[in-house]
Design a protein around this motif. Structure first.
Motif, PDB file in Angstrom:
ATOM      1  N   ARG A 239     107.774  37.909  49.258  1.00  9.81           N
ATOM      2  CA  ARG A 239     106.655  37.260  49.957  1.00  9.81           C
ATOM      3  C   ARG A 239     106.263  35.963  49.253  1.00  9.81           C
ATOM      4  NH1 ARG A 239     106.718  38.834  54.801  1.00  9.81           N
ATOM      5  NH2 ARG A 239     107.155  41.033  54.874  1.00  9.81           N
TER       6      ARG A 239
ATOM      7  N   GLU B   6      94.175  39.097  58.203  1.00 10.84           N
ATOM      8  CA  GLU B   6      95.408  38.339  58.416  1.00 10.84           C
ATOM      9  C   GLU B   6      95.095  36.946  58.958  1.00 10.84           C
ATOM     10  OE1 GLU B   6      97.687  40.952  60.934  1.00 10.84           O
ATOM     11  OE2 GLU B   6      97.652  42.535  59.401  1.00 10.84           O
TER      12      GLU B   6
ATOM     13  N   LEU C 253     103.137  37.186  55.921  1.00  7.01           N
ATOM     14  CA  LEU C 253     102.101  36.406  55.262  1.00  7.01           C
ATOM     15  C   LEU C 253     102.651  35.901  53.935  1.00  7.01           C
ATOM     16  CD1 LEU C 253      98.893  38.577  55.816  1.00  7.01           C
ATOM     17  CD2 LEU C 253      99.626  36.579  57.093  1.00  7.01           C
TER      18      LEU C 253
ATOM     19  N   PHE D 186      93.586  34.756  56.241  1.00 10.10           N
ATOM     20  CA  PHE D 186      94.625  34.347  55.299  1.00 10.10           C
ATOM     21  C   PHE D 186      95.475  33.224  55.894  1.00 10.10           C
ATOM     22  CE2 PHE D 186      98.771  34.479  53.337  1.00 10.10           C
ATOM     23  CZ  PHE D 186      98.445  34.490  52.000  1.00 10.10           C
ATOM     24  N   CYS D 187      95.915  33.410  57.131  1.00  6.92           N
ATOM     25  CA  CYS D 187      96.773  32.400  57.775  1.00  6.92           C
ATOM     26  C   CYS D 187      96.048  31.065  57.950  1.00  6.92           C
ATOM     27  CB  CYS D 187      97.272  32.901  59.122  1.00  6.92           C
ATOM     28  SG  CYS D 187      98.514  34.202  58.987  1.00  6.92           S
TER      29      CYS D 187
END
Length: 161
Positions: free
Chosen positions: A113, A62, A85, A65-66
């Motif tokens: 998303r 996570e 996300l 990805f961020c």
């Protein structure tokens, strides 16, 4: 079309990504990664997220990805329900989950998303339909209207009826 040759800038960017991912692994997973495949693909900008990962591994994916370190992230449906996300593209390999067909609400939650307001100007969702039956199922799912949503916050006691 010919593939573009890597430039010195793209090599430097890839090297910086590898360093950033390794620093994140060292910080978030000081005992190492229990999933060797994750250690293999993350430095290349590819990640995966599922319930079988340890909690530190999920946090690592996570975070990467961020931070924009991942260009590809594969995930199970649990990611769509629990973590914010936003992505540009969502691809559905199939329209079932644990042997049950997705509901229109579950499909829209996962497809939602893609293209989050304020983060992306556009989002796309694709369904991989291999057979005519899967194509018909996808068309049916996309045409079913959502049931009305009633907020629990609108009730005096905060309980939905």
């Amino acid at each position: 079309r010919r593939a573009a040759m890597p430039t010195s800038r793209s090599r430097a960017t890839a090297a910086a990504r590898r360093r950033a991912v390794q620093e994140a692994i060292d910080t978030l997973c000081p005992d190492g990664l229990p999933t060797p495949a994750l250690a293999e693909v993350l430095p290349s900008g590819i990640g995966f997220h599922h319930a079988g990962l340890s909690e530190p591994e999920r946090r690592l994916v996570e975070w990467c990805f961020c931070q924009g370190l991942l260009t590809v992230l594969t995930a199970t449906s649990s990611l769509a329900a629990g973590v914010n996300l936003p992505v540009r593209v969502v691809v559905f390999r199939r329209l079932s989950q644990a042997g049950l067909n997705l509901s229109p609400a579950a499909y829209r939650q996962m497809a939602g998303r893609a293209g989050r307001t304020g983060l992306c100007s556009r989002g796309e969702a694709y369904v991989l339909a291999i057979s005519d039956g899967e194509l018909r199922s996808a068309q049916t799912l996309l045409s079913i209207p959502l049931p009305p949503i009633e907020s629990s916050l609108s009730q005096p006691d905060g309980v939905a009826r």
